[in-house]
Design a protein around this motif. Structure first.
Motif, PDB file in Angstrom:
ATOM      1  N   ILE B  48      26.618  22.228  13.986  1.00 23.10           N
ATOM      2  CA  ILE B  48      28.009  22.662  14.105  1.00 23.10           C
ATOM      3  C   ILE B  48      28.329  23.937  13.315  1.00 23.10           C
ATOM      4  N   ILE B  49      27.346  24.467  12.585  1.00 22.77           N
ATOM      5  CA  ILE B  49      27.605  25.739  11.894  1.00 22.77           C
ATOM      6  C   ILE B  49      26.982  26.866  12.710  1.00 22.77           C
ATOM      7  N   ARG B  60      31.349  28.664   9.464  1.00 26.35           N
ATOM      8  CA  ARG B  60      32.312  28.606  10.557  1.00 26.35           C
ATOM      9  C   ARG B  60      31.652  27.948  11.769  1.00 26.35           C
ATOM     10  N   GLY B  61      32.487  27.286  12.567  1.00 26.02           N
ATOM     11  CA  GLY B  61      31.981  26.663  13.792  1.00 26.02           C
ATOM     12  C   GLY B  61      33.055  26.668  14.854  1.00 26.02           C
ATOM     13  N   LEU B  62      32.793  25.906  15.922  1.00 23.10           N
ATOM     14  CA  LEU B  62      33.735  25.809  17.047  1.00 23.10           C
ATOM     15  C   LEU B  62      35.177  25.732  16.566  1.00 23.10           C
ATOM     16  N   PHE B  63      36.034  26.603  17.093  1.00 21.56           N
ATOM     17  CA  PHE B  63      37.463  26.480  16.777  1.00 21.56           C
ATOM     18  C   PHE B  63      38.332  26.515  18.039  1.00 21.56           C
ATOM     19  N   CYS B  64      38.133  27.544  18.890  1.00 21.50           N
ATOM     20  CA  CYS B  64      39.005  27.623  20.086  1.00 21.50           C
ATOM     21  C   CYS B  64      38.274  27.193  21.358  1.00 21.50           C
ATOM     22  N   GLY B  65      36.974  27.412  21.396  1.00 27.20           N
ATOM     23  CA  GLY B  65      36.180  26.955  22.543  1.00 27.20           C
ATOM     24  C   GLY B  65      36.361  27.754  23.818  1.00 27.20           C
ATOM     25  N   ILE B  66      37.155  28.830  23.764  1.00 26.85           N
ATOM     26  CA  ILE B  66      37.390  29.615  24.987  1.00 26.85           C
ATOM     27  C   ILE B  66      37.225  31.115  24.743  1.00 26.85           C
ATOM     28  N   GLN B  68      38.098  33.158  22.286  1.00 25.94           N
ATOM     29  CA  GLN B  68      39.172  33.955  21.694  1.00 25.94           C
ATOM     30  C   GLN B  68      39.006  34.199  20.196  1.00 25.94           C
ATOM     31  N   CYS B  85      30.436  29.992  22.654  1.00 20.75           N
ATOM     32  CA  CYS B  85      31.217  29.039  23.462  1.00 20.75           C
ATOM     33  C   CYS B  85      31.412  29.521  24.888  1.00 20.75           C
TER      34      CYS B  85
END
Lengths: 371, 107
Positions: B48-49, B60-66, B68, B85
Motif C-alpha cells: 500500500i505504499i 503515501r498511497g492510494l487516496f483518490c483512485g482516479i 487526480q 491508479c
C-alpha cells in the motif's frame, strides 16, 4: 483542423446523456472526451439499485444504466476519446484536448466545436486530522472504485467518516466486498443520508457514532488504529471521550464539490452556492452558461445524484441541438418540458427540495432570466 | 486474506478474461492482470505504499483512485511520477517505489 458539431467534456451520466440526446436529434459529429480509461463516470461503481419512479430508472443498478448508455452512444454514432483531458477552452469554441494521458506520450489536439457541453462532475472533499496522509486513509470514492471496478479490497477493517448517502452506500458495498466495516463516524447529531441505507448498516450491526469525529489515524507507515472522539456543538472534540478503534483503513465521505476549473477557463461566470457544494457555473433552463454556446450538466453544476445528472445532460443535449437548428423550437420545448417534469420529480423530499430551491434561485438570477 | 474479490454477491465472478502476467515490484515478481491499474495489482498483494515525500520522507498511497491526487505515483519502466491508479498493467512492467521526485538515483 479538427471540427465537431458538439464536444462534450466528461463521459459520465450527464455527458453521455447530452451526447446521446444531441446525436438522436441529428447532430452529425458528437465527440465526448474523458480522462479515464473507461467511459461511464461513476455509474460503473454504482452497483446498487437507483431510487425514484420507473421514469427515473428506479430499481435498475447504476452499472446497468451505464452499459445501456454506452450501447446507446454507439448506436447513435457518438465518438468517445478516453484517456483524454480537456485542458482549455479558447474563444468559446476551441477545446484543447490532451490525448494519451495514461502516461504515454501526450498529444495535444485542438477541436473546434459549434457547441460545448461541460459535464466534468465533482471531486471528493477531504477532512484533515492527525495522520490523514498515511497510506490507508482515502476517499470513499477511491475505496468504491477499488472494490466495484478493480475488484480488489483497499483494506480489511474500515472506519467510514461521514454518513451521507455516499458514506452509507459505500460502507454497505465494502461489506458486500468482504471487508469489515468497524464503524461510521458522523459529526452531525443525526445520520446524513436516507434512512433506508442507514437501516442496512445498522442491521449489519455496524455502529454509527453521531456527534463524533476522527481525531487521529495512528500507526507507523500505515493506518493501524483510529482515534475518534465526541464533539460539542461547535464541532470541538470533548476531552476524555476518545475511543480507539482497530482498523487499517479510513474512508472519507465528507461530501463532494463541483469541479470548476474548465468552466473558469471557458470564461463562463461562476457563483458560490453552499447547498450545491461550491462554485457552480451560472446557467439558464437550457443549461447554457453566460458564455454563449457553452452548456453545463450534472454534478459540475451542483452536487446531486446520477439520475439528476442524466436529466440535466439530456436538457443540454436538446438545447444544443435546438440552437444548431436541428430541432424546431416547439419540438425542443416539448422535450425540455418532459425533462424538467422528471427533474422536478427527482428534486422532491427533504434532500431534493433544498437543491430544487437552490437551483431555481440560481436560474432566476441568470442574466436576462430574473425579474 | 486475499485482497482480490473473485466472487461478488452482486456483480458475480471475475470474468474479464484478462491474462495474468508477472510484473516486478521493487525487485520482486508479483502476479497482475493485463489492463488492470498497476495499483490494483499492488493492493491485491497488500502493498500500500507507493512513494515517499520529498521533504519529510513520509509514505503515501492510494487516496483518490482516479488520477487526480498523484499520491500513488511510482517509477514505472524507469519513468518517474507515473500515476499507478490509472496506468494499466502490461506484461513485464518494472515498478519501483518512488523516493522524492524520483530523479537521478531515485531521490
Amino acid at each position: 483542423m479538427v471540427e465537431r458539431d458538439i464536444v462534450v467534456v466528461g463521459a459520465g451520466p450527464a455527458g453521455l446523456a447530452a451526447a446521446i440526446e444531441a446525436a438522436k436529434l441529428g447532430a452529425k459529429s458528437v465527440l465526448v472526451v474523458d480522462l479515464n480509461m473507461k467511459a461511464g463516470g461513476q455509474l460503473f461503481k454504482q452497483i446498487h439499485k437507483f431510487f425514484g419512479s420507473s421514469a427515473h430508472g428506479s430499481g435498475v443498478r447504476g452499472i446497468d444504466i451505464g452499459a445501456q448508455m454506452l450501447a446507446d452512444a454507439q448506436k447513435y454514432g457518438v465518438e468517445i476519446w478516453l484517456n483524454s483531458a480537456a485542458v482549455g477552452i479558447y474563444g468559446g469554441k476551441v477545446v484543447s484536448i490532451e490525448k494519451n494521458t495514461e502516461n504515454k506520450t501526450p498529444v495535444l489536439t485542438n477541436v473546434v466545436a459549434k457547441k460545448i457541453v461541460i459535464a466534468v462532475g465533482a471531486s471528493e472533499n477531504v477532512i484533515r486530522f492527525k495522520g490523514w496522509t498515511k497510506p490507508g486513509v482515502m476517499g470513499a470514492g477511491a475505496a468504491q472504485t477499488m472494490i466495484n471496478v478493480n475488484r480488489v479490497r483497499p483494506g480489511k477493517r474500515i472506519v467510514m467518516l461521514g454518513s451521507g448517502n455516499v458514506g452509507l452506500i459505500v460502507s454497505y458495498q465494502l461489506m458486500q466486498a468482504g471487508c469489515e466495516v468497524v464503524a461510521l463516524v458522523e459529526a452531525l447529531p443525526g445520520v446524513g443520508g436516507y434512512g433506508v441505507h442507514a437501516s442496512k448498516i445498522k442491521r449489519a450491526g455496524v455502529p454509527i457514532y453521531t456527534k463524533h469525529t476522527i481525531i487521529e489515524a495512528k500507526g507507523g507507515d500505515r493506518v493501524e488504529a483510529v482515534v475518534i472522539a465526541e464533539i460539542d456543538k461547535n464541532f470541538a472534540p470533548i476531552a476524555g471521550t476518545e475511543k480507539t478503534l482497530e482498523a487499517d483503513t479510513i474512508t472519507l465521505a465528507a461530501g463532494l464539490k463541483p469541479i470548476s476549473d474548465l468552466v473558469r477557463l471557458s470564461e463562463a461566470e461562476l457563483v458560490f452556492d453552499g447547498v450545491l457544494g461550491g462554485w457552480i457555473p451560472k446557467h439558464d433552463r437550457n443549461m447554457e452558461t453566460t458564455a454563449s454556446g457553452i452548456y453545463v450538466a450534472g454534478d459540475a453544476t451542483g452536487v446531486e445524484e446520477a439520475n439528476t445528472a442524466l436529466e440535466e445532460g439530456k436538457l443540454a443535449g436538446v438545447a444544443a441541438a435546438e440552437s444548431l437548428g436541428l430541432v424546431s423550437e416547439s419540438e425542443a420545448g416539448k422535450l425540455k418540458g418532459e425533462i424538467w417534469y422528471r427533474l422536478d420529480g427527482l428534486r422532491m423530499g427533504p434532500f431534493g427540495e433544498k437543491r430544487m430551491k437552490a437551483k431555481a434561485a440560481q436560474i432566476a438570477s441568470f442574466p436576462g432570466v430574473g425579474a | 486474506m486475499c485482497m482480490r474479490i473473485e466472487d461478488h454477491i452482486i456483480i458475480g465472478k471475475e470474468d474479464s478474461g484478462a491474462e495474468t502476467v508477472e510484473i516486478t515490484v521493487d525487485g520482486k515478481p508479483i502476479p497482475a492482470k493485463v489492463g488492470e491499474p498497476i495499483l490494483a495489482a499492488l493492493l491485491a498483494k497488500n502493498i500500500i505504499i507507493n512513494r515517499y515525500t520529498v521533504k519529510n520522507k513520509e509514505p503515501r498511497g492510494l487516496f483518490c483512485g482516479i488520477g487526480q491526487c498523484t499520491d500513488c505515483a511510482m517509477i514505472v519502466n524507469g519513468m518517474a511520477n507515473v500515476r499507478t491508479c490509472i496506468t494499466p498493467v502490461e506484461k513485464g512492467m518494472v515498478v519501483n517505489t518512488q523516493f522524492g521526485i524520483g530523479g537521478e538515483g531515485n531521490g
